[in-house]
Write a protein that holds these residues in place. Sequence first.
Motif, PDB file in Angstrom:
ATOM      1  N   LEU B  34       0.784  -0.653   0.206  1.00 62.74           N
ATOM      2  CA  LEU B  34       0.307   0.000  -0.504  1.00 62.74           C
ATOM      3  C   LEU B  34       0.766   1.171   0.067  1.00 62.74           C
ATOM      4  CD1 LEU B  34      -3.304   0.707   0.143  1.00 62.74           C
ATOM      5  CD2 LEU B  34      -2.281   1.736   2.691  1.00 62.74           C
ATOM      6  N   LYS B  38       1.018   3.042  -3.935  1.00 66.43           N
ATOM      7  CA  LYS B  38      -0.650   4.121  -3.520  1.00 66.43           C
ATOM      8  C   LYS B  38       0.563   5.501  -2.597  1.00 66.43           C
ATOM      9  CE  LYS B  38      -5.056   2.587  -4.534  1.00 66.43           C
ATOM     10  NZ  LYS B  38      -6.451   2.111  -3.320  1.00 66.43           N
ATOM     11  N   LEU B  39       0.593   5.105  -1.490  1.00 67.94           N
ATOM     12  CA  LEU B  39       0.625   5.975  -0.599  1.00 67.94           C
ATOM     13  C   LEU B  39       1.855   7.422  -1.613  1.00 67.94           C
ATOM     14  CD1 LEU B  39      -0.145   4.928   3.163  1.00 67.94           C
ATOM     15  CD2 LEU B  39      -1.069   5.886   1.091  1.00 67.94           C
ATOM     16  N   LEU B  40       2.886   6.792  -1.276  1.00 65.69           N
ATOM     17  CA  LEU B  40       3.839   7.305  -1.970  1.00 65.69           C
ATOM     18  C   LEU B  40       3.855   7.595  -3.494  1.00 65.69           C
ATOM     19  CD1 LEU B  40       7.223   5.169  -0.772  1.00 65.69           C
ATOM     20  CD2 LEU B  40       6.303   7.373   0.269  1.00 65.69           C
ATOM     21  N   ILE B  42       0.794   8.953  -4.883  1.00 65.51           N
ATOM     22  CA  ILE B  42       0.210  10.638  -4.564  1.00 65.51           C
ATOM     23  C   ILE B  42       0.951  11.338  -3.919  1.00 65.51           C
ATOM     24  CG2 ILE B  42      -1.754  10.940  -2.544  1.00 65.51           C
ATOM     25  CD1 ILE B  42      -2.704   8.306  -2.770  1.00 65.51           C
ATOM     26  N   VAL B  43       2.052  10.840  -2.779  1.00 63.38           N
ATOM     27  CA  VAL B  43       2.946  11.886  -2.351  1.00 63.38           C
ATOM     28  C   VAL B  43       3.851  13.117  -4.048  1.00 63.38           C
ATOM     29  CG1 VAL B  43       4.591  12.640  -0.834  1.00 63.38           C
ATOM     30  CG2 VAL B  43       3.078  11.621   0.147  1.00 63.38           C
ATOM     31  N   PHE B  46       2.133  14.854  -6.094  1.00 61.84           N
ATOM     32  CA  PHE B  46       2.584  17.037  -5.719  1.00 61.84           C
ATOM     33  C   PHE B  46       3.992  17.594  -6.228  1.00 61.84           C
ATOM     34  CE2 PHE B  46      -0.951  15.461  -3.596  1.00 61.84           C
ATOM     35  CZ  PHE B  46      -2.069  16.593  -3.292  1.00 61.84           C
TER      36      PHE B  46
ATOM     37  N   MET C  57      -5.850   6.830  -7.852  1.00 62.63           N
ATOM     38  CA  MET C  57      -5.117   6.741  -6.013  1.00 62.63           C
ATOM     39  C   MET C  57      -5.874   8.161  -5.132  1.00 62.63           C
ATOM     40  SD  MET C  57      -1.546   5.941  -7.352  1.00 62.63           S
ATOM     41  CE  MET C  57      -1.447   4.702  -8.038  1.00 62.63           C
ATOM     42  N   MET C  58      -6.353   9.163  -6.336  1.00 69.39           N
ATOM     43  CA  MET C  58      -6.954  10.587  -5.335  1.00 69.39           C
ATOM     44  C   MET C  58      -8.346  10.870  -5.842  1.00 69.39           C
ATOM     45  SD  MET C  58      -4.360  13.000  -5.521  1.00 69.39           S
ATOM     46  CE  MET C  58      -2.640  12.966  -5.928  1.00 69.39           C
ATOM     47  N   PRO C  81      -7.660   2.044   4.393  1.00 70.18           N
ATOM     48  CA  PRO C  81      -6.970   2.775   2.905  1.00 70.18           C
ATOM     49  C   PRO C  81      -7.008   1.181   2.388  1.00 70.18           C
ATOM     50  CG  PRO C  81      -5.218   2.095   5.184  1.00 70.18           C
ATOM     51  CD  PRO C  81      -6.858   2.620   5.510  1.00 70.18           C
ATOM     52  N   PHE C  82      -6.933   0.522   3.083  1.00 75.13           N
ATOM     53  CA  PHE C  82      -7.001  -0.562   1.498  1.00 75.13           C
ATOM     54  C   PHE C  82      -8.436  -0.826   0.848  1.00 75.13           C
ATOM     55  CE2 PHE C  82      -3.797  -2.333   5.247  1.00 75.13           C
ATOM     56  CZ  PHE C  82      -2.660  -3.194   3.876  1.00 75.13           C
ATOM     57  N   ASN C  83      -9.237  -0.257   1.423  1.00 83.29           N
ATOM     58  CA  ASN C  83     -10.674  -0.533   0.921  1.00 83.29           C
ATOM     59  C   ASN C  83     -10.195   1.028  -0.587  1.00 83.29           C
ATOM     60  OD1 ASN C  83     -11.261  -1.168   2.307  1.00 83.29           O
ATOM     61  ND2 ASN C  83     -12.946  -0.131   3.191  1.00 83.29           N
ATOM     62  N   ASP C  84     -10.866   0.397  -1.745  1.00 82.55           N
ATOM     63  CA  ASP C  84     -11.036   1.206  -2.963  1.00 82.55           C
ATOM     64  C   ASP C  84     -12.015   2.466  -2.510  1.00 82.55           C
ATOM     65  OD1 ASP C  84     -10.307  -0.905  -4.069  1.00 82.55           O
ATOM     66  OD2 ASP C  84     -11.687  -1.581  -5.075  1.00 82.55           O
ATOM     67  N   PHE C  88      -8.813   8.071   3.826  1.00 85.06           N
ATOM     68  CA  PHE C  88      -7.134   7.436   4.116  1.00 85.06           C
ATOM     69  C   PHE C  88      -6.510   8.346   3.949  1.00 85.06           C
ATOM     70  CE2 PHE C  88      -3.606   6.238   5.155  1.00 85.06           C
ATOM     71  CZ  PHE C  88      -2.925   6.229   6.483  1.00 85.06           C
ATOM     72  N   ILE C  89      -6.726   8.340   2.494  1.00 87.19           N
ATOM     73  CA  ILE C  89      -5.426   9.053   1.021  1.00 87.19           C
ATOM     74  C   ILE C  89      -5.727  10.600   1.712  1.00 87.19           C
ATOM     75  CG2 ILE C  89      -5.277   6.950   0.045  1.00 87.19           C
ATOM     76  CD1 ILE C  89      -7.359   9.772  -1.816  1.00 87.19           C
ATOM     77  N   PRO C  92      -2.105  11.078   2.836  1.00 84.52           N
ATOM     78  CA  PRO C  92      -0.832  11.339   1.906  1.00 84.52           C
ATOM     79  C   PRO C  92      -0.845  12.290   0.617  1.00 84.52           C
ATOM     80  CG  PRO C  92      -2.378   9.520   1.289  1.00 84.52           C
ATOM     81  CD  PRO C  92      -2.461   9.616   2.485  1.00 84.52           C
ATOM     82  N   MET C  93      -2.042  12.838   1.102  1.00 86.35           N
ATOM     83  CA  MET C  93      -2.504  14.027  -0.356  1.00 86.35           C
ATOM     84  C   MET C  93      -1.830  15.261   1.023  1.00 86.35           C
ATOM     85  SD  MET C  93      -6.212  12.812  -1.972  1.00 86.35           S
ATOM     86  CE  MET C  93      -6.217  14.332  -2.711  1.00 86.35           C
TER      87      MET C  93
END
Lengths: 301, 308, 228, 426
Positions: B34, B38-40, B42-43, B46, C57-58, C81-84, C88-89, C92-93
């Motif tokens: 994850l 995903k998270l990285l 998204i970061v 930007f 993803m966002m 965060p594991f859900n579609d 949570f995202i 990171p945003m």
Amino acid sequence: MSNRVEIQTVWQKMMGVDRRVIYVIVALVMIIPIIFPFDLPIRVSERTTQALFDAVEKFPKEHNAMLISADLSPQDQPELYPMLVSLLRHSFHRRIKVLAMCLYANSLGLAEQAFNQVVSEFNNRATTDEERIIYGRDYVFLGWKPPPIVPILGLGENIFDVFPKDFYGNDLNLQPMMTNIKSYRDMDMIASIAANSLPITYVAYAQARYGIKVTAGVTAVSVADFYPYLDSGQLTGMIEGMKGAAEYEKLVQEKFSDQERRMACEGMSAQSTTHIAIILMVILGNVCYFMQRRHENRRGV
Amino acid sequence: MKRNLPLYLLFIFAIWGGISVFVGKESVHEIDNLLRNKLLLIVGAFAIILGLGSLIFHHMVKIRNKSRYWQYSYVTLVSLFISSFIGLFGGVRGEKSLPTIFGGLVLLAHDGQVYAFQNEAEMGQFKASPDKFVDPARAVMPLPSNVEAPLSRYAASSLRDEIELRASNARRNGIQFEMISPVTGKPVPFKKDFRIHIQQLFEGILVPCGSTMFAMLAFYMCSAAYRAFRMRNLHAGVLLVSAFIVMLGQIPLATAYIPGVYELRQWILDVPNMASKRGIMIGVGLGAVATSFKIIFGIERAWLGGDE
Amino acid sequence: MNIATEFWTWNAAILTIAIFSFLWRDNPLYRIAEHLYIGVANGYSITLTYFNVVVPMMIDPLVNAGKMVKQDGFSTAVLNPFNDANFFIILPMMVGALYITRFIPKISWMVRIPIGLTMGYYTAISIPASFEAGILRQLEASIVTRAQLAEFWPGFWTIVILLSTLATLIYFFFSTEQKGVLRPISNFGILMVMIGFGASFGLTVMARISLAIGRFIFLFKDWLGVVS
Amino acid sequence: MTLHTIRTGSTGRVWRAIMSGIVCLLAVCMPCAPHAIGQDQQTSQTDAAPEPITEPVAGDDAVPAEPAPVPTVPPGATLPVVVAMDVPSDTGNAISIRWPHDVSQAKPDAYILEMQTPDGLWKQVTRTVLTSYQVSGVPNFTQFHFRVKALYGEASMTSDIAGPIEARDHWFRTGKMPIVVAIAVFVLILVMFINAARRGVELFVRRISGLNAVEDAIGRATEMGKPVLYIPGTSSIEDVATLASLNILGEVVRRTVHYDVKIICPNRDPIVYTIAREIVRETYASEGRPDAFDPNSVFFLVPDQFAYAAGVDGIMVRQKPATIFFMGMFWAEALVMSETGAATGAVQIAGTDTPAQLPFFITSCDYTLIGEELYAASAYLSREPLLLGTLKAQDYGKLIFMICMVVFSILAIVFNWDLSPYLLVK
């Protein structure tokens, strides 16, 4: 006396010749054989092209699936595209199930084009349904998923997690050939056709973690870097640039006697003339250099 | 705080990244996936805003200051805005809201029927396996029974001629996707198919530019070979000779008629090349590891800049 | 002669010539092509990022999660965060948005946070990868075994490879002055390195020529149609 | 001089560390070796003679038992004995199954491996001629049973049922042990040298000619009044070479600020751009010239590889920098840029760890840092003790690997102990 000055300027002039003169010579040497091509003998390298060919020939009956990671971009198309085409021809001749994917978006078009070309070659020849190459039965095109590390690792766990749908939007698990193919464990080999170090990424991640054979089709540039991996057995065979592609084309055509277009072989005549031109230029450059130095030494004495 | 917080965060993420390699627990892997997938990402997305901001700023300053060749900055800015507009609103393959595929529907003739699709993606599904995935509810219509609605434009000419004409155009223009005509067995795209979705810009501008830049290497290489390959000293000489032999070994003519060239080339690749590359690889591997540790342990802080 | 009539073929041919013209000298045609290339390449990458990262993803997860909350009320599921579909995202945003703080001088140091954690993660995963593929595998491959010595010449060369690898490594040894016995060894090492580079150069020549040939085939075959 | 320097400093410790490192490497690798080399998932194991089972085990509801057509089974055919086990020290979801075949017996045409799911249904997993298989994608901690059918033409024999067996995920992947040991040894050396550096021990590093040229090259730019162009590689931040390049950028900018030379730094990756800009800005600040920083000097160009090269070529011919640095990771665009730079007459210093691009830098640049010299550069240029300490650690790590290479080879040749499989990572 004046004669000596003359000679000196000739060598010096030749050494300091404008780059553009070289460019013009190179262009001519390349263009003329393209317009008037000639035939050349081809010798197959044993450890690289032949090894890969043999590996495909010896594919086990079970496990007869191969992942082709087609990461060619338009820039390296002249070298990599013929490789992909002849590898596809070979696997379809051997009825190996092919899964193809791209790690970069700009490879999609070329990969699809290669499939279309080879599939139509086969289907035009085919007389029965068995001989045809059918999407879903004989190959699937998984498409693209960034970043590269995701599919490289993910396919070791479960293909359907990474690619729930194929490139055309079909549910992947509905494709007939995918019933027996779930991850790297159900495949025998990964063929990574790329212009960069992706085959090594496959070695480092896919092979290290899941123990699958990796083979590479690479541009001639990276060939020297891949030799250590070839020697350590991490790579099973390799196609080396346009020359390797021409060799592979030859092997496949001789084995299965098809008459399709040999794209890599077409460029080989211009290849040869340009190589000869470069070699002559290197010799000329050195002759000038030595003559000039001798001249200077003599004058110094 | 200003220096330490980023350093601590770096350290924590490094520990996580390092450990997750050695742990086999499924839950750890799920979190790691994850984070990585995903998270990285998204970061990182930007940062692109910063990059583009910088690019636009750079050219704006050029235009404002009327620096040398400032006029060309307009080319970059205009092409940037037009292409991102086409891309963002037209989608990668022109399937989004902006109707960037001019010419309307895509036709596919198959098994004596002609099907019409809204876009290529839809057609791709059909093409993928025609026997399975044709959904009659979608815009698939056999001809000639109900030509009216989406295909009415073609009522004027005989559809069959139209298809043949388009097939020959497409062949010449090298349009990639396949639409098989039952009549000719050839590709059947539109006659006035002027598509400017971003993929077309990619193929029409980026590909020729990129391949030509790449192809210039051949010229540069020849000039480098002529100018730099001189036997000035032992090292240069060795480089020259080895390159020379390998080049000879690449030429089918030379390997066929000069005995030993091929073997010598192979020896160079197998022995000295292998040994040196191996040495370099081990060294580079250790150098990379050392650099990574320097950064993780906060010894190398260049990325933090100077004081503050 | 069968010259192309297609717009895009002409376009590609003109761009090809424009870029090749740089070999002669910098000129307006090249400058236009270069600036156009940079602009469109950026536009293309914006599009790809938007459709591959931003939308799936966002935007999608947030929109879907919003719908879910509207429909079924708030539940902890929308924070997973594991859900579609999840909120949570946003986290990171927000971290990613710290990149933007660079434009605000007072808190511009916060730009180091996203940089720090990105660097931390990627440097860390590179360590095992470097050890595995770059070091241990090569170490393993360079060890000479008795089986390799069964035949004379292959055995001889494996020993030569081992010694040359050692010599190369000694050349890259920074902690000692290269003198005494080390000097000839490191000289031998750098010779091996140079032979290796020569080989790389020689191999690359072919690749580069292939590319130029590809371009010329395009110009003469697809555009001008002088070659059948 | 140098070995001597170290000897007087912390030599005893260093050598002890190296020796203990080697001992550790050998000692810790041994026990985990079976994991490293075993588990050949596809190789057939033929050594164990299976016991013959005369009666096929009856199936159950899902797959009806075959009426045993005894006559067609070749005489002497034996039933496979199925051994199922969880794949050790993996990430779970996999069970490895073997059914060794006795070579002296008649070989069946194929085997069918079947799996009984917890709900009692039997389903075919695979049909294979091999005698082992790794079932993947099974849920962890769920019990499964397995059996194998040996096919002889139309006839078949079904083995005993193996199981219950469950797949597990494991906390530690023992196959990764060699890396753990290597990291441990390396960190040990690193810590020792950092401590030595902290105590103020003088750490010697030999001359690296490419790096000595940096000062002169920037000096030349000052004399000519032209800018310095710095290319921080064309890769992203994930590449360690890029990080090394950014470290060098700091040192280069320190010198340009000192000489008051303009720097141009175009970037290909947005994150790298962000960091590079920070580095340049902060270096200007720390050198006491924050006002001199031109925000337009570090900029983002384009993510496309060749568009970047085209842009850089443009900068080179139009701004005519006096000095050009190429540091970091490069691909094919390396020569496009460095040849254009050479044509403009700039002094060029390159450094990369990409072996494929090094020959081009060597032919077209004035100085080239080869491979790990790039990684040594920031320590060498800054002369900061801690950085020099890591450089030393890198060197001694190399020494350990060299000793390993020789010792392992001698062991393999003289005593026929091939230890190389212990180095492999599974």
